[in-house]
Write a protein that holds these residues in place. Structure first.
Motif, PDB file in Angstrom:
ATOM      1  N   GLN A   1       0.851  -1.180   0.000  1.00 52.90           N
ATOM      2  CA  GLN A   1       0.000   0.000   0.000  1.00 52.90           C
ATOM      3  C   GLN A   1       0.887   1.231   0.000  1.00 52.90           C
ATOM      4  N   THR A   2       0.565   2.193  -0.862  1.00 51.88           N
ATOM      5  CA  THR A   2       1.296   3.457  -0.922  1.00 51.88           C
ATOM      6  C   THR A   2       0.331   4.586  -0.566  1.00 51.88           C
ATOM      7  N   SER A   3       0.835   5.789  -0.515  1.00 51.75           N
ATOM      8  CA  SER A   3      -0.046   6.931  -0.223  1.00 51.75           C
ATOM      9  C   SER A   3      -1.041   7.174  -1.354  1.00 51.75           C
TER      10      SER A   3
ATOM     11  N   PHE B   1      -3.266   1.191  -8.188  1.00 51.65           N
ATOM     12  CA  PHE B   1      -4.701   1.348  -8.420  1.00 51.65           C
ATOM     13  C   PHE B   1      -5.173   2.588  -7.668  1.00 51.65           C
ATOM     14  N   LEU B   2      -5.613   3.582  -8.414  1.00 52.95           N
ATOM     15  CA  LEU B   2      -5.999   4.871  -7.866  1.00 52.95           C
ATOM     16  C   LEU B   2      -7.459   4.854  -7.403  1.00 52.95           C
ATOM     17  N   PRO B   3      -7.862   5.802  -6.550  1.00 51.83           N
ATOM     18  CA  PRO B   3      -9.231   5.807  -6.009  1.00 51.83           C
ATOM     19  C   PRO B   3     -10.333   5.732  -7.083  1.00 51.83           C
ATOM     20  N   ALA B   4     -10.129   6.358  -8.233  1.00 55.76           N
ATOM     21  CA  ALA B   4     -11.155   6.341  -9.291  1.00 55.76           C
ATOM     22  C   ALA B   4     -11.410   4.928  -9.801  1.00 55.76           C
ATOM     23  N   PHE B   5     -10.413   4.056  -9.722  1.00 54.96           N
ATOM     24  CA  PHE B   5     -10.608   2.679 -10.179  1.00 54.96           C
ATOM     25  C   PHE B   5     -11.636   1.963  -9.312  1.00 54.96           C
ATOM     26  N   LEU B   6     -11.492   2.112  -8.004  1.00 52.32           N
ATOM     27  CA  LEU B   6     -12.414   1.439  -7.099  1.00 52.32           C
ATOM     28  C   LEU B   6     -13.816   2.037  -7.156  1.00 52.32           C
ATOM     29  N   SER B   7     -13.912   3.309  -7.508  1.00 55.33           N
ATOM     30  CA  SER B   7     -15.243   3.936  -7.527  1.00 55.33           C
ATOM     31  C   SER B   7     -15.908   3.841  -8.906  1.00 55.33           C
ATOM     32  N   SER B   8     -15.215   3.270  -9.912  1.00 58.19           N
ATOM     33  CA  SER B   8     -15.841   3.132 -11.240  1.00 58.19           C
ATOM     34  C   SER B   8     -16.924   2.070 -11.187  1.00 58.19           C
TER      35      SER B   8
END
Length: 167
Positions: A134-136, A158-165
């Motif tokens: 896990q990174t920042s 994997f950036l936050p937008a990936f999980l919220s897509s």
């Protein structure tokens, strides 16, 4: 290491919906395009030569005195967009100069092409060693590939937008 840091490592697990992505073999590009229902858009944020850090040399499997010598590599950093305005994945590819010989020289000419198109063109999987952390910015998989005898290191976050897509 203190007990507290061990406990925080043990309780810091990726979201269940991300586990299969972090552990997937084969082309992440193909999987992301399936999820998006269209080709990925690649935005290059850096491309050029850099000296590798000690950590990067270790991740490439260098040992002994090789860790103390400067090592130049071709580095490519990109943002990968699925079907959103926000990037889904931030990726960094590290190609040590010693790996950029023969046909592998084309890795310096990718421009807007996802690296998965090249790495997995003839094979569904490529010999590799993977680390997840896990990174920042988000959960990251770092994979050291042996691509036809050439070592390269690819980090995909994997950036936050990936999980919220929603696709």
């Amino acid at each position: 290491m203190s007990t507290n840091s061990i406990a925080s490592i043990a309780t810091s697990l990726p979201p269940i919906e991300l586990v299969s992505w972090l552990n997937a073999e084969g082309s992440l590009t193909a999987m992301l395009e399936d999820k998006a229902g269209q080709p990925l858009r690649v935005e290059r944020t850096f491309e050029g030569y850099r000296l590798l850090t000690l950590q990067q040399k270790r991740q490439l499997g260098l040992q002994g005195s090789a860790l103390n010598r400067p090592l130049l590599a071709w580095i490519r950093e990109v943002l990968l967009y699925g079907n959103d305005e926000q990037p889904w994945v931030g990726a960094q590819s590290i190609f040590p100069l010693s790996s950029l010989k023969g046909n592998a020289r084309r890795l310096q000419q990718l421009k807007g092409t996802p690296i998965g198109y090249v790495l997995f063109k003839r094979r569904r999987t490529v010999p590799n060693q993977r680390f997840v952390r896990q990174t920042s910015e988000g959960w990251q998989r770092q994979t050291r590939y042996d691509w036809y005898g050439r070592l390269l290191l690819i980090s995909e976050t994997f950036l936050p937008a990936f999980l919220s897509s929603d696709t």
